[in-house]
Design an enzyme around this catalytic site. Structure first.
Site, PDB file in Angstrom:
ATOM      1  N   HIS A  31      -4.137   2.213  10.352  1.00  0.00           N
ATOM      2  CA  HIS A  31      -4.989   3.185  11.055  1.00  0.00           C
ATOM      3  C   HIS A  31      -6.184   3.613  10.206  1.00  0.00           C
ATOM      4  O   HIS A  31      -7.116   4.228  10.720  1.00  0.00           O
ATOM      5  CB  HIS A  31      -4.173   4.387  11.527  1.00  0.00           C
ATOM      6  CG  HIS A  31      -3.869   5.409  10.471  1.00  0.00           C
ATOM      7  ND1 HIS A  31      -3.598   6.720  10.773  1.00  0.00           N
ATOM      8  CD2 HIS A  31      -3.775   5.316   9.113  1.00  0.00           C
ATOM      9  CE1 HIS A  31      -3.368   7.393   9.653  1.00  0.00           C
ATOM     10  NE2 HIS A  31      -3.461   6.566   8.642  1.00  0.00           N
ATOM     11  N   ASP A  82      -3.848  -5.516  -4.417  1.00  0.00           N
ATOM     12  CA  ASP A  82      -4.869  -5.162  -3.431  1.00  0.00           C
ATOM     13  C   ASP A  82      -4.527  -5.899  -2.140  1.00  0.00           C
ATOM     14  O   ASP A  82      -4.490  -7.128  -2.103  1.00  0.00           O
ATOM     15  CB  ASP A  82      -6.243  -5.596  -3.952  1.00  0.00           C
ATOM     16  CG  ASP A  82      -7.369  -5.360  -2.957  1.00  0.00           C
ATOM     17  OD1 ASP A  82      -7.094  -4.915  -1.816  1.00  0.00           O
ATOM     18  OD2 ASP A  82      -8.522  -5.648  -3.308  1.00  0.00           O
ATOM     19  N   GLY A 101       0.820  -1.209   0.000  1.00  0.00           N
ATOM     20  CA  GLY A 101       0.000   0.000   0.000  1.00  0.00           C
ATOM     21  C   GLY A 101       0.845   1.246   0.000  1.00  0.00           C
ATOM     22  O   GLY A 101       0.480   2.258   0.610  1.00  0.00           O
ATOM     23  N   GLY A 102       1.970   1.193  -0.723  1.00  0.00           N
ATOM     24  CA  GLY A 102       2.964   2.258  -0.664  1.00  0.00           C
ATOM     25  C   GLY A 102       2.671   3.486  -1.491  1.00  0.00           C
ATOM     26  O   GLY A 102       3.501   4.389  -1.567  1.00  0.00           O
ATOM     27  N   ARG A 162       2.968   1.455   5.811  1.00  0.00           N
ATOM     28  CA  ARG A 162       3.085   2.806   6.356  1.00  0.00           C
ATOM     29  C   ARG A 162       1.727   3.503   6.319  1.00  0.00           C
ATOM     30  O   ARG A 162       1.163   3.737   5.262  1.00  0.00           O
ATOM     31  CB  ARG A 162       4.105   3.624   5.557  1.00  0.00           C
ATOM     32  CG  ARG A 162       4.317   5.028   6.105  1.00  0.00           C
ATOM     33  CD  ARG A 162       5.333   5.810   5.288  1.00  0.00           C
ATOM     34  NE  ARG A 162       5.640   7.066   5.942  1.00  0.00           N
ATOM     35  CZ  ARG A 162       4.932   8.190   5.800  1.00  0.00           C
ATOM     36  NH1 ARG A 162       3.863   8.188   4.993  1.00  0.00           N
ATOM     37  NH2 ARG A 162       5.260   9.296   6.429  1.00  0.00           N
ATOM     38  N   ASP A 166       0.485  -1.159  -4.855  1.00  0.00           N
ATOM     39  CA  ASP A 166      -0.705  -0.331  -4.673  1.00  0.00           C
ATOM     40  C   ASP A 166      -1.517  -0.420  -5.964  1.00  0.00           C
ATOM     41  O   ASP A 166      -1.198  -1.213  -6.855  1.00  0.00           O
ATOM     42  CB  ASP A 166      -0.336   1.121  -4.356  1.00  0.00           C
ATOM     43  CG  ASP A 166      -1.375   1.786  -3.456  1.00  0.00           C
ATOM     44  OD1 ASP A 166      -2.574   1.752  -3.823  1.00  0.00           O
ATOM     45  OD2 ASP A 166      -1.011   2.328  -2.391  1.00  0.00           O
TER      46      ASP A 166
END
Length: 425
Positions: free
Chosen positions: A322, A302, A255-256, A318, A278
């Site tokens: 969250h 994904d 997911g960079g 990174r 990504d």
């Protein structure tokens, strides 16, 4: 930290302000005011600990002197700090005021297309927060804060996203919590109440090309910000990459995005092999750059599907977890498991949420709790404590052992949490 009397706070303010004043003199830096428009080193870059101790003491003095009723009343209408700043950014007012000299409000109104009456009120409110000054009636000049906005359009994009695009969402948190008091669903939170959408934040954001563009501009502005830390890749500095992973490590940046972090890592460790994963749209421009490091690769993936790159030394996430409630965060981690070799690291870079205890800096604690409230409003997610991350790793698989966390002293909000894949012998 125990509450202090006004006498105790006076001693702290005297001691820390004297320390900072002497540091300025020793470094040959003129002592600034909030109206100085010349760019200068921040007080935190001169002495981080003294600056934070002084800020906390000043905030406590303010609460003590104002008293409960006045302090709470001010809190209840503080959203106008947001609305006034948002309006000035939406009409690009900081860029229209010359960095040297002044301009009339009537001229700004003509250039911006906003009525002179409303613009005057926005500016005069913002001036109570030291954004712009009015040396003569109707004549506006820059302060340090407004000049910082004028110099940094990318940072303005970040602030505009918060103060314009997300303002109604964040203001809806109380009513959303009342409507959905127990849910962790991503489509039952403040963004749904404020916008009327039935989808989650990502669907709401991607459903409007203008909103999507402003979001990506905001992310770019935030990535380049950070005051005294600007231009540094803290994740590269915080973790002992070669020591832990070896000189020729293989790293997957899950997911960079555009590869902002991985580019810095590739340049710092030219013998590493690094892959950014990504959506293709997120990294296509970076992948096509002529100066792309030779050890940096890109792959469409994904992270809610099984990890295709097996046996890497580390999988780095990174500011990913969250963004997701517990169930989705666990799913992301579980999709890494088939690819993990014994001893592989899962590295999670996130803000560290304090528990019930108060940290070294009240202001730093407040800032991370503000981010946590934002995650609640837009994603029904949260910032997490160390115990929360350890529990996520264990819920994903008991063989994923949380071992240690790393940080830089200059940025006490951000940490890298390290979990190691330990299979049965």
């Amino acid at each position: 930290m125990a509450a202090r009397t006004i006498e105790e706070l006076r001693e702290i303010i005297n001691r820390t302000s004297t320390k900072l004043s002497n540091d300025l003199k020793n470094q040959g830096i003129p002592s600034p005011t909030v109206n100085n428009t010349v760019a200068r080193p921040s007080f935190e870059s001169i002495d981080l600990n003294a600056s934070r101790e002084l800020l906390d003491a000043v905030r406590e003095v303010e609460a003590l002197v104002m008293g409960p009723q006045k302090m709470l009343t001010y809190m209840a209408v503080i959203y106008h700090d947001v609305t006034s700043l948002g309006a000035l950014l939406e009409f690009n007012i900081p860029a229209l005021v010359p960095l040297e000299g002044t301009v009339s409000i009537s001229s700004l109104a003509s250039q911006s297309g906003l009525s002179e009456d409303k613009l005057t009120r926005f500016i005069r409110y913002a001036a109570t927060n030291f954004i712009f000054c009015e040396p003569l009636p109707g004549i506006i000049g820059h302060t340090a804060a407004s000049a910082a906005l004028a110099r940094d359009p990318a940072f303005c994009n970040f602030l505009r996203w918060l103060t314009v695009d997300l303002a109604a969402v964040q203001a809806s948190i109380p009513v959303a919590a009342k409507k959905w008091p127990l849910t962790e669903k991503m489509n039952e939170c403040a963004v749904n109440y404020a916008s009327g959408t039935n989808g989650n934040f990502w669907q709401w954001m991607n459903g409007d090309p203008v909103r999507q563009s402003r979001f990506h501009q905001a992310i770019a502005g935030h990535a380049g910000g950070g005051g005294g830390l600007k231009g540094r890749s803290l994740d590269v500095e915080a973790y002992p990459w070669a020591e832990k992973l070896g000189r020729k490590a293989v790293v997957v940046d899950v997911g960079g995005g555009s590869g902002y972090f991985s580019r810095a890592l590739a340049l710092a460790y030219p013998e590493f092999t690094i892959t950014v994963q990504d959506r293709a749209a997120a990294f296509s421009a970076s992948a096509a750059r002529s100066d792309k490091p030779s050890n940096l690769n890109f792959q469409e993936h994904d992270f809610f599907t099984p990890q295709p790159l097996r046996d890497a030394d580390a999988y780095f996430l990174r500011h990913i977890l969250h963004d997701w409630p517990r169930a989705e965060a666990v799913s992301i981690l579980r999709n890494l498991l088939p690819a993990l070799k014994p001893g592989a690291r899962v590295l999670v870079s996130e803000h560290l949420m304090p528990g019930g205890e108060r940290g070294e800096s009240l202001l730093e604690d407040k800032m991370i709790r503000q981010v946590d409230m934002q995650m609640m409003g837009v994603l029904n997610s949260k910032e997490r404590t160390t115990e929360d991350y350890a529990a996520l790793f264990q819920e994903a698989d008991k063989r994923l052992k949380f071992r240690v966390k790393y940080q830089l002293p200059e940025d006490k909000k951000s940490w890298i949490f390290e979990a190691v894949w330990e299979t049965d012998s």
